[in-house]
Scaffold this motif. Structure first.
Motif, PDB file in Angstrom:
ATOM      1  N   ARG A  92       1.252  -1.330   0.099  1.00  0.00           N
ATOM      2  CA  ARG A  92      -0.028   0.167   0.349  1.00  0.00           C
ATOM      3  C   ARG A  92       1.198   1.128  -0.273  1.00  0.00           C
ATOM      4  N   PRO A  93       2.024   1.240   0.909  1.00  0.00           N
ATOM      5  CA  PRO A  93       2.402   2.831   1.149  1.00  0.00           C
ATOM      6  C   PRO A  93       3.359   2.654  -0.734  1.00  0.00           C
ATOM      7  N   LEU A  94       3.735   2.146  -0.969  1.00  0.00           N
ATOM      8  CA  LEU A  94       4.191   1.430  -2.659  1.00  0.00           C
ATOM      9  C   LEU A  94       3.371   2.188  -4.001  1.00  0.00           C
ATOM     10  N   GLU A  95       1.827   1.788  -3.334  1.00  0.00           N
ATOM     11  CA  GLU A  95       0.585   2.254  -4.107  1.00  0.00           C
ATOM     12  C   GLU A  95       0.396   3.444  -4.240  1.00  0.00           C
ATOM     13  N   TYR A  96       0.751   4.114  -3.395  1.00  0.00           N
ATOM     14  CA  TYR A  96       0.545   5.083  -2.830  1.00  0.00           C
ATOM     15  C   TYR A  96       1.257   6.169  -3.169  1.00  0.00           C
ATOM     16  N   LEU A  97       2.322   5.495  -3.516  1.00  0.00           N
ATOM     17  CA  LEU A  97       3.619   6.459  -3.650  1.00  0.00           C
ATOM     18  C   LEU A  97       3.182   6.100  -5.534  1.00  0.00           C
ATOM     19  N   LYS A  98       3.120   6.093  -5.705  1.00  0.00           N
ATOM     20  CA  LYS A  98       2.637   5.580  -7.563  1.00  0.00           C
ATOM     21  C   LYS A  98       2.555   7.322  -7.756  1.00  0.00           C
ATOM     22  N   ARG A  99       1.222   8.353  -7.028  1.00  0.00           N
ATOM     23  CA  ARG A  99       0.917   9.642  -7.541  1.00  0.00           C
ATOM     24  C   ARG A  99       2.208  10.247  -7.672  1.00  0.00           C
ATOM     25  N   SER A 100       3.584   9.686  -6.997  1.00  0.00           N
ATOM     26  CA  SER A 100       4.380  11.240  -6.696  1.00  0.00           C
ATOM     27  C   SER A 100       5.437  10.992  -7.866  1.00  0.00           C
ATOM     28  N   GLY A 101       5.570   9.436  -8.706  1.00  0.00           N
ATOM     29  CA  GLY A 101       6.704   9.408  -9.561  1.00  0.00           C
ATOM     30  C   GLY A 101       6.868   7.998  -9.097  1.00  0.00           C
ATOM     31  N   VAL A 102       6.515   7.553  -8.262  1.00  0.00           N
ATOM     32  CA  VAL A 102       7.549   6.041  -7.881  1.00  0.00           C
ATOM     33  C   VAL A 102       6.737   5.073  -8.842  1.00  0.00           C
ATOM     34  N   SER A 103       7.577   4.265  -8.867  1.00  0.00           N
ATOM     35  CA  SER A 103       7.126   3.048  -9.608  1.00  0.00           C
ATOM     36  C   SER A 103       8.043   1.644  -8.818  1.00  0.00           C
ATOM     37  N   PHE A 104       7.174   0.199  -8.876  1.00  0.00           N
ATOM     38  CA  PHE A 104       7.647  -1.056  -8.481  1.00  0.00           C
ATOM     39  C   PHE A 104       7.273  -2.347  -9.296  1.00  0.00           C
ATOM     40  N   SER A 105       7.961  -3.447  -9.239  1.00  0.00           N
ATOM     41  CA  SER A 105       7.713  -4.052 -10.115  1.00  0.00           C
ATOM     42  C   SER A 105       7.791  -5.665  -8.104  1.00  0.00           C
ATOM     43  N   VAL A 106       7.586  -6.704  -8.589  1.00  0.00           N
ATOM     44  CA  VAL A 106       7.309  -7.600  -8.628  1.00  0.00           C
ATOM     45  C   VAL A 106       7.572  -8.712  -8.874  1.00  0.00           C
ATOM     46  N   ALA A 107       8.348  -9.244  -7.554  1.00  0.00           N
ATOM     47  CA  ALA A 107       9.319 -10.405  -7.812  1.00  0.00           C
ATOM     48  C   ALA A 107       8.830 -11.831  -7.103  1.00  0.00           C
ATOM     49  N   ARG A 108       8.617 -12.936  -7.948  1.00  0.00           N
ATOM     50  CA  ARG A 108       7.975 -14.313  -7.450  1.00  0.00           C
ATOM     51  C   ARG A 108       8.677 -14.673  -6.690  1.00  0.00           C
ATOM     52  N   VAL A 109       8.187 -14.765  -6.061  1.00  0.00           N
ATOM     53  CA  VAL A 109       8.700 -16.153  -5.193  1.00  0.00           C
ATOM     54  C   VAL A 109       8.446 -17.702  -5.244  1.00  0.00           C
ATOM     55  N   PHE A 110       9.559 -18.366  -5.414  1.00  0.00           N
ATOM     56  CA  PHE A 110       9.409 -19.645  -5.659  1.00  0.00           C
ATOM     57  C   PHE A 110       9.464 -20.524  -4.577  1.00  0.00           C
ATOM     58  N   GLU A 111       8.854 -21.440  -3.854  1.00  0.00           N
ATOM     59  CA  GLU A 111       8.523 -22.057  -2.914  1.00  0.00           C
ATOM     60  C   GLU A 111      10.055 -23.712  -3.541  1.00  0.00           C
ATOM     61  N   GLY A 112      10.708 -22.941  -1.871  1.00  0.00           N
ATOM     62  CA  GLY A 112      12.256 -24.194  -2.481  1.00  0.00           C
ATOM     63  C   GLY A 112      12.631 -24.241  -3.316  1.00  0.00           C
ATOM     64  N   ASP A 113      12.817 -23.207  -4.319  1.00  0.00           N
ATOM     65  CA  ASP A 113      14.114 -23.184  -5.467  1.00  0.00           C
ATOM     66  C   ASP A 113      14.207 -21.321  -5.497  1.00  0.00           C
ATOM     67  N   ASP A 114      15.112 -21.516  -4.796  1.00  0.00           N
ATOM     68  CA  ASP A 114      16.291 -20.093  -4.213  1.00  0.00           C
ATOM     69  C   ASP A 114      16.822 -19.879  -5.973  1.00  0.00           C
ATOM     70  N   GLU A 115      17.247 -20.533  -6.664  1.00  0.00           N
ATOM     71  CA  GLU A 115      17.960 -20.391  -7.438  1.00  0.00           C
ATOM     72  C   GLU A 115      17.030 -18.787  -8.964  1.00  0.00           C
ATOM     73  N   ALA A 116      15.662 -19.573  -8.336  1.00  0.00           N
ATOM     74  CA  ALA A 116      14.609 -18.640  -9.192  1.00  0.00           C
ATOM     75  C   ALA A 116      14.010 -18.023  -8.772  1.00  0.00           C
ATOM     76  N   THR A 117      13.856 -17.741  -7.443  1.00  0.00           N
ATOM     77  CA  THR A 117      13.554 -16.570  -6.154  1.00  0.00           C
ATOM     78  C   THR A 117      15.090 -15.857  -6.827  1.00  0.00           C
ATOM     79  N   ILE A 118      15.772 -15.822  -6.794  1.00  0.00           N
ATOM     80  CA  ILE A 118      17.407 -14.949  -6.654  1.00  0.00           C
ATOM     81  C   ILE A 118      16.623 -14.513  -8.356  1.00  0.00           C
ATOM     82  N   GLU A 119      16.627 -15.284  -9.623  1.00  0.00           N
ATOM     83  CA  GLU A 119      16.640 -14.875 -11.045  1.00  0.00           C
ATOM     84  C   GLU A 119      15.039 -13.965 -10.952  1.00  0.00           C
TER      85      GLU A 119
END
Length: 390
Positions: free
Chosen positions: A102-129
């Motif tokens: 929610r804070p990041l969504e709020y900051l969108k109106r001020s020109g801040v952007s964000f991306s979502v990285a998927r977490v893979f259960e049991g696969d740290d390599e895929a998560t890091i990538e």
């Protein structure tokens, strides 16, 4: 009541915590840092001792880098809103709580952007990538939960911290479900900011939180005011912790939090995690043996999960199951989205939510067995329905 809602707040609290809060109210309830009399000095001593214990627990180099907040949400808002400006980009995990989203969504109106990285259960390599691929040239901050409050999954935060160091990006950890359970050393791991509630795994009172700082780049403060220091200046002090601690602190709460920290430190986070994970495995195995129960994660292990179990009864809403636990069997669980719709979307449970059961050091094996027996009775009570799509 049999309590399985420790993900919201731990209960019961250790007796030492209750005594510490009462003692603060009865014996040294003066304003710390504002006067030079004995009671004020005693109050200041308690607060500083709490900083020392928190710094030791989280591997922070000095007590002054422990900031007291109202809760974990305030700490996260301080980091996110205090660092990100127009044109900046942030990366968060797919398991984040609304305290991050929610804070990041709020900051969108001020020109801040964000991306979502998927977490893979049991696969740290895929998560890091996934995190690596989400980083842009203007990425200033990565925020990641140390453990999902819905599914108990632990992303590889130490490796994400190392990734952030390579790209010269600040890294903030939401330790709402891990502080006091999973050992964290900020100095060794390279985590820049750690946000933690006082009332969950640290066994302190509600209305307490911690922002631990391991960076020379500091967020702007969300509030300004009296700090008991540099009172002749109209400028907010830049020194820590005064930069972020305006107004009278929550002395009874911090005294209780200090007792909670000692409780955790005496037992050891590693030991707490082993004990609670064994309890979570006992519950998980019992749930897995029931034909109508849907589980969403692998069996919890001490290296990959915290003791948080989410499940559903096939064909029935999670709120309905939680209500039956409460009304018929005097068992407290939480149901719904748990303020983390992103995590539910990742697992396809955003429509019905999940029933969540969370262990603590006080959870007894007999209570787990009663929980499982009660659920069997609940299932037998339910009318047969066409299953909700899982």
């Amino acid at each position: 009541m049999i309590y399985f809602d420790n993900g919201a707040t731990t209960f019961p609290k250790p007796p030492a915590v209750v005594r510490a809060v009462s003692s603060a109210m009865q014996n040294y309830g003066a304003n710390p840092g504002r006067s030079g009399h004995k009671m004020s000095l005693k109050a200041s001593e308690i607060i500083f001792n709490c900083r020392e214990n928190a710094a030791a627990l989280f591997g922070v180099e000095s007590p002054e880098r422990i900031i007291f907040t109202d809760n974990c949400t305030t700490a996260l808002n301080t980091v996110i809103k205090g660092l990100l400006k127009s044109g900046d980009h942030a990366v968060i995990s797919s398991l984040e709580h609304n305290a991050v989203a929610r804070p990041l969504e709020y900051l969108k109106r001020s020109g801040v952007s964000f991306s979502v990285a998927r977490v893979f259960e049991g696969d740290d390599e895929a998560t890091i990538e996934s995190f690596r691929n989400a980083i842009r040239n203007n990425t200033k901050l990565v925020v990641c939960t140390a453990a999902s409050n819905v599914f108990g999954i632990r992303p590889p935060v130490e490796r994400i911290a190392a990734l952030c160091r390579i790209y010269n990006i600040l890294f903030c950890v939401d330790a709402a479900q891990s502080a006091g359970v999973v050992p964290i050393n900020m100095g060794e791991s390279g985590i820049d900011f750690l946000c933690a509630p006082g009332h969950k795994g640290l066994y302190g009172p509600m209305g307490t939180g911690i922002l631990a700082v391991n960076s020379d780049i500091l967020p702007e403060s969300l509030t300004q005011g009296g700090t008991g220091s540099m009172s002749s200046s109209l400028e907010q002090p830049e020194t820590l912790p005064d930069r972020y601690e305006s107004g009278t602190p929550n002395l009874p709460g911090i005294a209780g939090l200090n007792a909670g920290l000692r409780f955790v430190m005496e037992r050891g986070e590693g030991q707490i995690l082993r004990i609670e994970t064994a309890k979570a495995q006992r519950l998980y195995d019992g749930l897995a043996s029931m034909r109508d129960v849907v589980l969403y994660t692998e069996r919890p292990q001490i290296t990959t999960h915290v003791p948080v179990i989410s499940f559903n009864v096939r064909g029935h809403d999670s709120e309905q199951i939680a209500s039956l636990f409460n009304d018929r069997f005097n068992i407290a669980v939480r149901a719904g989205l748990h303020c983390a719709p992103m995590a539910h979307k990742s697992f396809g449970t955003e429509e019905q939510g999940t029933v969540r059961a969370v262990m603590s050091v006080y959870t007894k094996p007999a209570q787990i067995d009663y929980f499982l027996l009660s659920l069997k009775k609940i299932i037998n009570l339910l009318p047969k329905k066409v299953a909700i799509e899982q």
